[in-house]
Design a protein around this motif. Structure first.
Motif, PDB file in Angstrom:
ATOM      1  N   LEU A  31       0.816  -1.213   0.000  1.00 22.00           N
ATOM      2  CA  LEU A  31       0.000   0.000   0.000  1.00 22.00           C
ATOM      3  C   LEU A  31       0.851   1.265   0.000  1.00 22.00           C
ATOM      4  O   LEU A  31       0.470   2.273  -0.601  1.00 22.00           O
ATOM      5  CB  LEU A  31      -0.958  -0.007   1.190  1.00 22.00           C
ATOM      6  CG  LEU A  31      -2.097  -1.012   1.094  1.00 22.00           C
ATOM      7  CD1 LEU A  31      -2.936  -0.989   2.358  1.00 22.00           C
ATOM      8  CD2 LEU A  31      -2.955  -0.746  -0.128  1.00 22.00           C
ATOM      9  N   GLU A  32       2.000   1.222   0.653  1.00 21.06           N
ATOM     10  CA  GLU A  32       2.893   2.385   0.636  1.00 21.06           C
ATOM     11  C   GLU A  32       3.396   2.654  -0.784  1.00 21.06           C
ATOM     12  O   GLU A  32       3.366   3.796  -1.265  1.00 21.06           O
ATOM     13  CB  GLU A  32       4.076   2.156   1.570  1.00 21.06           C
ATOM     14  CG  GLU A  32       5.033   3.323   1.629  1.00 21.06           C
ATOM     15  CD  GLU A  32       6.214   3.062   2.548  1.00 21.06           C
ATOM     16  OE1 GLU A  32       7.181   3.835   2.471  1.00 21.06           O
ATOM     17  OE2 GLU A  32       6.175   2.098   3.330  1.00 21.06           O
ATOM     18  N   LEU A  33       3.835   1.600  -1.465  1.00 22.01           N
ATOM     19  CA  LEU A  33       4.316   1.761  -2.839  1.00 22.01           C
ATOM     20  C   LEU A  33       3.185   2.166  -3.783  1.00 22.01           C
ATOM     21  O   LEU A  33       3.375   3.000  -4.674  1.00 22.01           O
ATOM     22  CB  LEU A  33       4.972   0.463  -3.318  1.00 22.01           C
ATOM     23  CG  LEU A  33       6.277   0.080  -2.609  1.00 22.01           C
ATOM     24  CD1 LEU A  33       6.707  -1.322  -3.021  1.00 22.01           C
ATOM     25  CD2 LEU A  33       7.361   1.090  -2.894  1.00 22.01           C
ATOM     26  N   ALA A  34       2.003   1.598  -3.586  1.00 27.35           N
ATOM     27  CA  ALA A  34       0.858   1.961  -4.426  1.00 27.35           C
ATOM     28  C   ALA A  34       0.445   3.410  -4.179  1.00 27.35           C
ATOM     29  O   ALA A  34       0.026   4.111  -5.106  1.00 27.35           O
ATOM     30  CB  ALA A  34      -0.313   1.024  -4.156  1.00 27.35           C
ATOM     31  N   GLY A  35       0.581   3.879  -2.950  1.00 30.16           N
ATOM     32  CA  GLY A  35       0.288   5.277  -2.641  1.00 30.16           C
ATOM     33  C   GLY A  35       1.243   6.218  -3.346  1.00 30.16           C
ATOM     34  O   GLY A  35       0.845   7.287  -3.826  1.00 30.16           O
TER      35      GLY A  35
ATOM     36  N   LEU B 266       0.398  -2.446 -10.713  1.00 35.47           N
ATOM     37  CA  LEU B 266       1.663  -1.909 -11.211  1.00 35.47           C
ATOM     38  C   LEU B 266       2.804  -2.127 -10.223  1.00 35.47           C
ATOM     39  O   LEU B 266       3.926  -2.448 -10.612  1.00 35.47           O
ATOM     40  CB  LEU B 266       1.529  -0.417 -11.521  1.00 35.47           C
ATOM     41  CG  LEU B 266       0.793  -0.057 -12.799  1.00 35.47           C
ATOM     42  CD1 LEU B 266       0.572   1.449 -12.875  1.00 35.47           C
ATOM     43  CD2 LEU B 266       1.561  -0.542 -14.002  1.00 35.47           C
ATOM     44  N   VAL B 267       2.510  -1.954  -8.948  1.00 35.06           N
ATOM     45  CA  VAL B 267       3.535  -2.157  -7.916  1.00 35.06           C
ATOM     46  C   VAL B 267       4.017  -3.602  -7.928  1.00 35.06           C
ATOM     47  O   VAL B 267       5.218  -3.873  -7.901  1.00 35.06           O
ATOM     48  CB  VAL B 267       2.985  -1.774  -6.523  1.00 35.06           C
ATOM     49  CG1 VAL B 267       3.859  -2.313  -5.415  1.00 35.06           C
ATOM     50  CG2 VAL B 267       2.849  -0.272  -6.407  1.00 35.06           C
ATOM     51  N   VAL B 268       3.078  -4.539  -7.988  1.00 37.16           N
ATOM     52  CA  VAL B 268       3.448  -5.954  -7.973  1.00 37.16           C
ATOM     53  C   VAL B 268       4.222  -6.318  -9.240  1.00 37.16           C
ATOM     54  O   VAL B 268       5.196  -7.071  -9.188  1.00 37.16           O
ATOM     55  CB  VAL B 268       2.198  -6.847  -7.798  1.00 37.16           C
ATOM     56  CG1 VAL B 268       2.534  -8.313  -7.986  1.00 37.16           C
ATOM     57  CG2 VAL B 268       1.583  -6.620  -6.423  1.00 37.16           C
ATOM     58  N   GLN B 269       3.826  -5.776 -10.381  1.00 37.70           N
ATOM     59  CA  GLN B 269       4.523  -6.077 -11.633  1.00 37.70           C
ATOM     60  C   GLN B 269       5.931  -5.486 -11.671  1.00 37.70           C
ATOM     61  O   GLN B 269       6.847  -6.090 -12.221  1.00 37.70           O
ATOM     62  CB  GLN B 269       3.740  -5.536 -12.825  1.00 37.70           C
ATOM     63  CG  GLN B 269       2.564  -6.380 -13.205  1.00 37.70           C
ATOM     64  CD  GLN B 269       1.840  -5.813 -14.418  1.00 37.70           C
ATOM     65  OE1 GLN B 269       2.098  -4.690 -14.834  1.00 37.70           O
ATOM     66  NE2 GLN B 269       0.929  -6.593 -14.962  1.00 37.70           N
ATOM     67  N   ASN B 270       6.111  -4.306 -11.102  1.00 31.71           N
ATOM     68  CA  ASN B 270       7.396  -3.615 -11.193  1.00 31.71           C
ATOM     69  C   ASN B 270       8.390  -4.009 -10.105  1.00 31.71           C
ATOM     70  O   ASN B 270       9.571  -3.714 -10.224  1.00 31.71           O
ATOM     71  CB  ASN B 270       7.192  -2.096 -11.161  1.00 31.71           C
ATOM     72  CG  ASN B 270       6.467  -1.616 -12.393  1.00 31.71           C
ATOM     73  OD1 ASN B 270       6.533  -2.231 -13.449  1.00 31.71           O
ATOM     74  ND2 ASN B 270       5.758  -0.515 -12.259  1.00 31.71           N
ATOM     75  N   ASN B 271       7.936  -4.656  -9.050  1.00 27.49           N
ATOM     76  CA  ASN B 271       8.823  -5.065  -7.965  1.00 27.49           C
ATOM     77  C   ASN B 271       9.168  -6.542  -8.146  1.00 27.49           C
ATOM     78  O   ASN B 271       8.286  -7.399  -8.130  1.00 27.49           O
ATOM     79  CB  ASN B 271       8.136  -4.825  -6.618  1.00 27.49           C
ATOM     80  CG  ASN B 271       9.059  -5.050  -5.453  1.00 27.49           C
ATOM     81  OD1 ASN B 271       9.708  -6.082  -5.357  1.00 27.49           O
ATOM     82  ND2 ASN B 271       9.101  -4.080  -4.557  1.00 27.49           N
ATOM     83  N   GLU B 272      10.446  -6.837  -8.300  1.00 28.27           N
ATOM     84  CA  GLU B 272      10.896  -8.204  -8.581  1.00 28.27           C
ATOM     85  C   GLU B 272      10.479  -9.190  -7.495  1.00 28.27           C
ATOM     86  O   GLU B 272       9.977 -10.278  -7.782  1.00 28.27           O
ATOM     87  CB  GLU B 272      12.421  -8.224  -8.743  1.00 28.27           C
ATOM     88  CG  GLU B 272      13.000  -9.597  -9.003  1.00 28.27           C
ATOM     89  CD  GLU B 272      12.553 -10.192 -10.329  1.00 28.27           C
ATOM     90  OE1 GLU B 272      12.386 -11.426 -10.392  1.00 28.27           O
ATOM     91  OE2 GLU B 272      12.351  -9.428 -11.284  1.00 28.27           O
ATOM     92  N   GLN B 273      10.654  -8.819  -6.239  1.00 28.82           N
ATOM     93  CA  GLN B 273      10.321  -9.728  -5.141  1.00 28.82           C
ATOM     94  C   GLN B 273       8.823  -9.976  -5.047  1.00 28.82           C
ATOM     95  O   GLN B 273       8.386 -11.109  -4.843  1.00 28.82           O
ATOM     96  CB  GLN B 273      10.851  -9.177  -3.824  1.00 28.82           C
ATOM     97  CG  GLN B 273      12.360  -9.166  -3.754  1.00 28.82           C
ATOM     98  CD  GLN B 273      12.870  -8.470  -2.510  1.00 28.82           C
ATOM     99  OE1 GLN B 273      12.185  -7.633  -1.932  1.00 28.82           O
ATOM    100  NE2 GLN B 273      14.078  -8.809  -2.103  1.00 28.82           N
TER     101      GLN B 273
ATOM    102  N   LYS C 143       3.506 -14.680  -8.380  1.00 30.55           N
ATOM    103  CA  LYS C 143       3.411 -15.312  -9.694  1.00 30.55           C
ATOM    104  C   LYS C 143       2.561 -16.574  -9.604  1.00 30.55           C
ATOM    105  O   LYS C 143       2.476 -17.196  -8.538  1.00 30.55           O
ATOM    106  CB  LYS C 143       4.795 -15.630 -10.252  1.00 30.55           C
ATOM    107  CG  LYS C 143       5.496 -16.795  -9.598  1.00 30.55           C
ATOM    108  CD  LYS C 143       6.839 -17.038 -10.231  1.00 30.55           C
ATOM    109  CE  LYS C 143       7.541 -18.191  -9.522  1.00 30.55           C
ATOM    110  NZ  LYS C 143       8.854 -18.419 -10.058  1.00 30.55           N
ATOM    111  N   PRO C 144       1.930 -16.964 -10.704  1.00 34.24           N
ATOM    112  CA  PRO C 144       1.129 -18.193 -10.690  1.00 34.24           C
ATOM    113  C   PRO C 144       1.998 -19.386 -10.309  1.00 34.24           C
ATOM    114  O   PRO C 144       3.109 -19.538 -10.793  1.00 34.24           O
ATOM    115  CB  PRO C 144       0.633 -18.324 -12.129  1.00 34.24           C
ATOM    116  CG  PRO C 144       0.690 -16.940 -12.673  1.00 34.24           C
ATOM    117  CD  PRO C 144       1.844 -16.271 -11.973  1.00 34.24           C
TER     118      PRO C 144
END
Length: 105
Positions: A59-63, A81-88, A94-95
């Motif tokens: 939520l911090e990154l999405a904010g 977008l946050v989940v896609q752009n952050n490798e970890q 991931k599925p």
């Protein structure tokens, strides 16, 4: 003359106002979904803490993403977008997922 000092009492805040995830919710979910009758309180506490940590970071990154685009509210698109752009986070969500014992090879 000594004036009485007025004490300000803190107003009580609910868990949702403090942003805490209730143990009972996590406990009920685990017992219903995974039919787990053996669950220690320390495992429940640890899992709840991990979920709170992940949620707060996402939520911090999405904010920050919402703020850079000039919006005041976080949209589901920002979280994606946050989940896609952050490798970890991408690897975590991931599925197929990952396991704790999986090698980093």
């Amino acid at each position: 003359m000594a004036k009485k000092m007025q004490r300000r009492r803190r107003q009580k805040r609910t868990r949702s106002q403090r942003g805490e995830l209730p143990f009972s919710l996590v406990d009920r979910f685990l017992r219903e979904e995974f039919h787990s009758s053996r669950l220690s309180s320390s495992a429940l506490s640890f899992l709840t803490s991990v979920l709170e940590y992940l949620t707060s970071n996402i939520l911090e990154l999405a904010g920050e993403v919402a703020q850079t685009t000039g919006r005041k509210r976080i949209a589901p698109e920002d979280v994606r977008l946050v989940v896609q752009n952050n490798e970890q986070l991408r690897q975590l969500f991931k599925p197929g997922g990952t396991s704790v014992n999986e090698d980093d090879n």
